[in-house]
Design an enzyme around this catalytic site. Structure first.
Site, PDB file in Angstrom:
ATOM      1  N   GLY A  31       0.794  -1.227   0.000  1.00 30.54           N
ATOM      2  CA  GLY A  31       0.000   0.000   0.000  1.00 30.54           C
ATOM      3  C   GLY A  31       0.823   1.272   0.000  1.00 30.54           C
ATOM      4  CG  ASP A  35       2.967   7.703 -10.747  1.00 29.83           C
ATOM      5  OD1 ASP A  35       1.779   7.556 -10.386  1.00 29.83           O
ATOM      6  OD2 ASP A  35       3.403   8.774 -11.223  1.00 29.83           O
ATOM      7  N   GLY A  36       4.950   3.710  -9.121  1.00 29.93           N
ATOM      8  CA  GLY A  36       5.584   2.396  -9.298  1.00 29.93           C
ATOM      9  C   GLY A  36       4.554   1.282  -9.151  1.00 29.93           C
ATOM     10  CG  HIS A  37       2.673   0.550  -5.351  1.00 26.25           C
ATOM     11  ND1 HIS A  37       2.935   1.626  -4.539  1.00 26.25           N
ATOM     12  CD2 HIS A  37       3.222  -0.526  -4.747  1.00 26.25           C
ATOM     13  CE1 HIS A  37       3.632   1.220  -3.474  1.00 26.25           C
ATOM     14  NE2 HIS A  37       3.823  -0.078  -3.583  1.00 26.25           N
ATOM     15  CD  GLN A  61       7.289  -8.088   3.588  1.00 23.20           C
ATOM     16  OE1 GLN A  61       6.475  -8.921   3.185  1.00 23.20           O
ATOM     17  NE2 GLN A  61       7.805  -7.163   2.788  1.00 23.20           N
TER      18      GLN A  61
HETATM   19  P1  AMP Z   1       5.764  -2.536  -1.790  1.00 24.07           P
HETATM   20  O1  AMP Z   1       4.386  -1.976  -1.594  1.00 24.07           O
HETATM   21  O2  AMP Z   1       6.849  -1.532  -1.568  1.00 24.07           O
HETATM   22  O3  AMP Z   1       5.979  -3.842  -1.091  1.00 24.07           O
HETATM   23  O4  AMP Z   1       5.876  -2.862  -3.335  1.00 24.07           O
HETATM   24  C1  AMP Z   1       4.908  -3.627  -3.993  1.00 24.07           C
HETATM   25  C2  AMP Z   1       5.425  -3.945  -5.369  1.00 24.07           C
HETATM   26  O5  AMP Z   1       5.708  -2.740  -6.063  1.00 24.07           O
HETATM   27  C3  AMP Z   1       6.733  -4.756  -5.332  1.00 24.07           C
HETATM   28  O6  AMP Z   1       6.697  -5.729  -6.357  1.00 24.07           O
HETATM   29  C4  AMP Z   1       7.776  -3.696  -5.613  1.00 24.07           C
HETATM   30  O7  AMP Z   1       8.933  -4.202  -6.227  1.00 24.07           O
HETATM   31  C5  AMP Z   1       7.032  -2.777  -6.554  1.00 24.07           C
HETATM   32  N1  AMP Z   1       7.617  -1.436  -6.564  1.00 24.07           N
HETATM   33  C6  AMP Z   1       7.903  -0.664  -5.489  1.00 24.07           C
HETATM   34  N2  AMP Z   1       8.476   0.489  -5.895  1.00 24.07           N
HETATM   35  C7  AMP Z   1       8.553   0.443  -7.242  1.00 24.07           C
HETATM   36  C8  AMP Z   1       9.058   1.333  -8.254  1.00 24.07           C
HETATM   37  N3  AMP Z   1       9.595   2.508  -7.942  1.00 24.07           N
HETATM   38  N4  AMP Z   1       8.964   0.938  -9.541  1.00 24.07           N
HETATM   39  C9  AMP Z   1       8.424  -0.267  -9.861  1.00 24.07           C
HETATM   40  N5  AMP Z   1       7.938  -1.142  -8.967  1.00 24.07           N
HETATM   41  C10 AMP Z   1       7.998  -0.792  -7.671  1.00 24.07           C
END
Ligand code: AMP
Length: 287
Positions: A31, A35-37, A61
């Site tokens: 959550g 924009d990556g998500h 984790q």
């Molecule tokens: P997180 O919520 O940080 O656990 O991330 C969820 C998913 O989003 C994971 O697969 C991350 O690798 C991916 N993610 C997080 N940050 C980025 C980003 N800047 N660009 C692309 N994917 C991302």
């Protein structure tokens, strides 16, 4: 968009989707979307009919002195963002439903988890592998999408899926960055203004490594040392690791080649731990 809280409800909902012939994709997240998500959700939508997002800040984790309590959360904002995407359902379990009393099973990927993030976060990847296995069993997706931002995590999931014959196709999505190069991360919200400048040491360190590679430097130790000096020239930075690794095996390399990747983890002011990575052979200006 369906908001589902219980594993059984997800099971039933997905089964109904599948009966109508839908191919299901899962994007696991913790959550506080950026924009990556969203890029991963859009990538999933290209490959499947029905995108399911999971939103779960997985306690297992996080290590005892890590930032579980400080991990940024904003459920209402996240739901607003999801509603603008092609997301059919979001699974938001409470920790008690994922880890009920008596829970005692763990999935471990043995070798790939020893280096890089696994060195200072010894139980992190067992937590990740276990929760992702549970999410795969609950959602039963045909496809799952993970970001290359967490490059070791992506490798660990791919290994686990192959080793356990899990019937899921894993797709990796490229790192999405801010305009100035900082890799997007929910944890960036915990950086104040001066720390934000220091956070740029990672992406500019990556650019420096690419420039050295482009000029012909192949000695991994020399590239690593230059990146270390660069990062430490910023205030508030402490290095967890600066590693030149092979993109497939994740093993350290001595001589860099086109498959060599720089992987970085840096603490900013002892509070926020940031990671970044990238291929050395990518032109520095491309980011
Ligand atoms: P997180 O919520 O940080 O656990 O991330 C969820 C998913 O989003 C994971 O697969 C991350 O690798 C991916 N993610 C997080 N940050 C980025 C980003 N800047 N660009 C692309 N994917 C991302």
């Amino acid at each position: 968009m369906e908001i589902l809280h219980k594993p059984d409800d997800v099971h039933q909902w997905v089964r109904a989707q599948r009966r109508s012939g839908a191919v299901i994709g899962l994007v696991p997240t913790m959550g506080f979307f950026h924009d990556g998500h969203l890029s991963l959700m859009r990538l999933a939508a290209k490959h499947v009919d029905t995108v399911v997002v999971s939103l779960f800040v997985n306690p297992t984790q996080f290590g005892p002195n890590e930032d579980l309590d400080r991990y940024p959360r904003d459920f209402e904002r996240d739901m607003l963002m999801l509603r603008r995407e092609e997301v059919a359902a979001v699974f938001v379990p409470r920790p008690e439903l994922m880890y009920p009393p008596g829970f005692q099973t763990e999935v471990q990927v043995l070798h790939l988890t020893k280096n890089l993030c696994g060195r200072t976060r010894p139980n992190h990847f067992a937590g990740v592998a276990t929760v992702v296995t549970k999410l795969f069993n609950i959602v039963q997706p045909d496809v799952a999408v993970f970001g290359e931002k967490d490059y070791q995590q992506l490798a660990v999931i791919r290994r686990m899926v192959a080793d356990l014959n899990l019937p899921v196709r894993v797709i990796g999505g490229p790192i999405v960055r801010e305009d100035d190069g900082l890799a997007m991360s929910s944890r960036n919200a915990n950086l104040d203004r001066s720390h934000r400048v220091s956070a740029l040491s990672l992406s500019t360190g990556l650019t420096l490594a690419r420039e050295l590679y482009q000029k012909g430097e192949r000695d991994a130790a020399a590239i690593g040392a230059a990146v270390q000096r660069h990062i430490l020239s910023f205030p508030h930075t402490a290095i967890d690791y600066v590693s030149l690794i092979d993109s497939k095996s994740l093993e350290p390399v001595q001589e860099a080649d086109n498959d060599t990747r720089l992987a970085l983890a840096v603490h900013i002011d002892g509070k926020v731990r940031l990671i970044d990575n990238g291929l050395l052979s990518k032109p520095p200006q491309e980011r």
